[in-house]
Scaffold this motif. Structure first.
Motif, short mmCIF file in Angstrom:
data_model
loop_
_atom_site.label_atom_id
_atom_site.label_comp_id
_atom_site.label_asym_id
_atom_site.label_seq_id
_atom_site.Cartn_x
_atom_site.Cartn_y
_atom_site.Cartn_z
N LEU A 135 -15.04 -98.12 -35.36
CA LEU A 135 -15.40 -99.18 -34.42
C LEU A 135 -14.13 -99.92 -34.06
CD1 LEU A 135 -17.81 -100.87 -33.09
CD2 LEU A 135 -17.41 -102.46 -34.98
N THR A 136 -13.84 -100.04 -32.78
CA THR A 136 -12.67 -100.79 -32.34
C THR A 136 -13.08 -102.20 -31.96
OG1 THR A 136 -11.57 -98.80 -31.53
CG2 THR A 136 -10.80 -100.91 -30.66
N VAL A 137 -12.42 -103.18 -32.57
CA VAL A 137 -12.63 -104.59 -32.24
C VAL A 137 -11.43 -105.05 -31.43
CG1 VAL A 137 -13.00 -106.92 -33.12
CG2 VAL A 137 -13.94 -104.95 -34.36
N VAL A 158 -14.58 -107.59 -27.93
CA VAL A 158 -15.24 -106.43 -27.33
C VAL A 158 -15.28 -105.34 -28.40
CG1 VAL A 158 -15.17 -104.66 -25.55
CG2 VAL A 158 -14.53 -107.01 -24.99
N LEU A 159 -16.50 -104.87 -28.71
CA LEU A 159 -16.71 -103.87 -29.74
C LEU A 159 -17.03 -102.54 -29.06
CD1 LEU A 159 -19.11 -105.94 -32.04
CD2 LEU A 159 -16.61 -106.04 -31.91
N SER A 160 -16.36 -101.47 -29.49
CA SER A 160 -16.59 -100.17 -28.86
C SER A 160 -16.35 -99.05 -29.87
CB SER A 160 -15.68 -99.99 -27.64
OG SER A 160 -14.31 -100.00 -28.02
N GLY A 161 -16.92 -97.90 -29.58
CA GLY A 161 -16.73 -96.74 -30.43
C GLY A 161 -17.48 -95.55 -29.86
N GLN A 162 -17.09 -94.36 -30.28
CA GLN A 162 -17.70 -93.14 -29.78
C GLN A 162 -19.21 -93.15 -30.01
OE1 GLN A 162 -16.06 -89.58 -31.46
NE2 GLN A 162 -17.29 -88.22 -30.19
N GLY A 163 -19.97 -92.96 -28.93
CA GLY A 163 -21.42 -92.88 -29.03
C GLY A 163 -22.11 -94.23 -29.14
N LEU A 164 -21.34 -95.31 -29.10
CA LEU A 164 -21.91 -96.66 -29.22
C LEU A 164 -21.84 -97.38 -27.88
CD1 LEU A 164 -20.23 -97.90 -32.53
CD2 LEU A 164 -22.49 -96.85 -32.27
N PRO A 165 -22.78 -98.30 -27.63
CA PRO A 165 -22.61 -99.18 -26.47
C PRO A 165 -21.42 -100.10 -26.68
CG PRO A 165 -24.43 -99.93 -27.84
CD PRO A 165 -23.99 -98.62 -28.41
N THR A 166 -20.72 -100.41 -25.61
CA THR A 166 -19.62 -101.38 -25.68
C THR A 166 -20.20 -102.78 -25.52
OG1 THR A 166 -18.00 -99.81 -24.83
CG2 THR A 166 -17.48 -102.14 -24.59
N VAL A 167 -19.88 -103.65 -26.47
CA VAL A 167 -20.50 -104.96 -26.55
C VAL A 167 -19.44 -106.05 -26.45
CG1 VAL A 167 -21.99 -106.48 -27.92
CG2 VAL A 167 -22.27 -103.99 -28.07
N THR A 217 -32.96 -106.81 -30.41
CA THR A 217 -32.83 -106.31 -29.04
C THR A 217 -31.87 -105.13 -29.05
OG1 THR A 217 -33.18 -108.47 -28.00
CG2 THR A 217 -31.96 -106.83 -26.73
N SER A 218 -32.28 -104.00 -28.46
CA SER A 218 -31.38 -102.87 -28.36
C SER A 218 -30.22 -103.21 -27.43
CB SER A 218 -32.13 -101.65 -27.79
OG SER A 218 -31.21 -100.58 -27.56
N LEU A 219 -29.04 -102.73 -27.79
CA LEU A 219 -27.84 -102.96 -26.99
C LEU A 219 -27.53 -101.78 -26.06
CD1 LEU A 219 -25.67 -104.57 -29.80
CD2 LEU A 219 -26.84 -105.75 -27.92
N ARG A 220 -28.38 -100.80 -26.04
CA ARG A 220 -28.17 -99.64 -25.17
C ARG A 220 -28.80 -99.89 -23.81
NH1 ARG A 220 -25.93 -95.48 -27.79
NH2 ARG A 220 -26.25 -95.22 -30.03
N ARG A 221 -28.11 -99.49 -22.76
CA ARG A 221 -28.59 -99.69 -21.41
C ARG A 221 -29.93 -98.98 -21.17
NH1 ARG A 221 -24.99 -101.12 -17.24
NH2 ARG A 221 -22.86 -101.50 -17.95
#
Length: 273
Positions: free
Chosen positions: A126-128, A156-165, A267-271
């Motif tokens: 996970l990249t912060v 901003v949180l991001s990673g492979q297969g994850l929603p970017t938050v 709440t799901s964070l996926r679009r």
């Protein structure tokens, strides 16, 4: 009743729940992340008044992997119990000035720098990414470090297969949001500190955080598919609540993006959820 799911990490989840005030729990990539923890009881906290308790205690959160602190200067974002909780976490990320004030083990991230965290779900890291924030009006007086009010960072949180938050922290600036939309990975979900916080001696009583209309504008600028508002209730200096948020998003034609259920509800964070 707080959902039992708070008691254990959710290895397959990409979801968030607001506990009250600014405090949000996120489960991403098998990691349990808590932002801006506030667990003190209702009452006076310095010059601010807390009016609503968190819907969960520290113990109910189970094993926490990461705590994110947008700033340590104000008790509505990091109170006494929240500070102890953050400093006991395996990893505490915040801005460089806040890290210096909190002391070890807090790690400081300047805007546009990153920290990679191994994911228990086997998906890599996970990249912060720390991003800027302005805690008041753009023309507010700057301190010696160039900050309005105090140093604040978003993430901003991001990673492979994850929603970017995107987690805004106490940011009131649409200019900053536009910069994040331009420079950061495309945002799927935004956790926005709203509430139009005002403290009368500061900046002529102008908002220190986004009001509801600016939150809707931020969602549009980011192109977010999911918006989870926080920091809009629980303290007396918050000027706008859920009703104003729902109205602003509806008037902007963005009502479908806003997810503001009762605190403690996931709440799901996926679009596409």
């Amino acid at each position: 009743m707080v959902p039992d799911i708070l008691a254990k990490p959710r290895a397959d989840a990409c979801a968030a729940t607001v506990l009250g005030g600014p405090t949000v729990v996120l489960d991403l990539g098998g990691l349990r992340i808590v932002s801006d923890p506030t667990f003190d009881p209702v009452g006076q906290h310095g010059y601010l008044t807390k009016t609503m308790a968190s819907v969960a205690t520290e113990e109910q959160l189970g094993a926490v992997d990461v705590v994110l602190v947008s700033h340590q200067d104000h008790p509505d974002n990091l109170d006494d119990r929240g500070r102890a909780f953050a400093l006991a976490a395996p990893l505490l990320l915040t801005g460089p000035i806040s890290a210096g004030k909190l002391g070890p083990p807090a790690a400081g991230l300047a805007p546009w720098t990153t920290r990679a965290i191994p994911r228990p779900d086997g998906g890599g890291e996970l990249t912060v990414l720390a991003v800027p924030a302005v805690h008041g009006p753009e023309d507010g007086e700057r301190d010696a470090d160039g900050n309005v009010n105090c140093e604040v960072v978003g993430f901003v949180l991001s990673g492979q297969g994850l929603p970017t938050v995107y987690l805004s922290g106490d940011n009131a600036s649409i200019r900053v949001v536009a910069e994040i939309a331009r420079r950061a990975p495309a945002v799927d979900a935004a956790v926005l500190h709203a509430g139009a916080a005002r403290v009368s001696p500061k900046f002529r009583g102008r908002p220190l955080t986004m009001d509801s209309r600016r939150a809707a504008a931020a969602a549009a600028v980011l192109g977010a598919g999911v918006v989870v508002p926080a920091h809009y209730d629980g303290w007396a200096h918050f000027g706008e609540g859920r009703d104003e948020l729902e109205l602003a998003f509806d008037e902007a034609g963005l009502a479908a993006l806003l997810h503001a259920p009762e605190h403690g509800t996931w709440t799901s964070l996926r679009r596409d959820a």
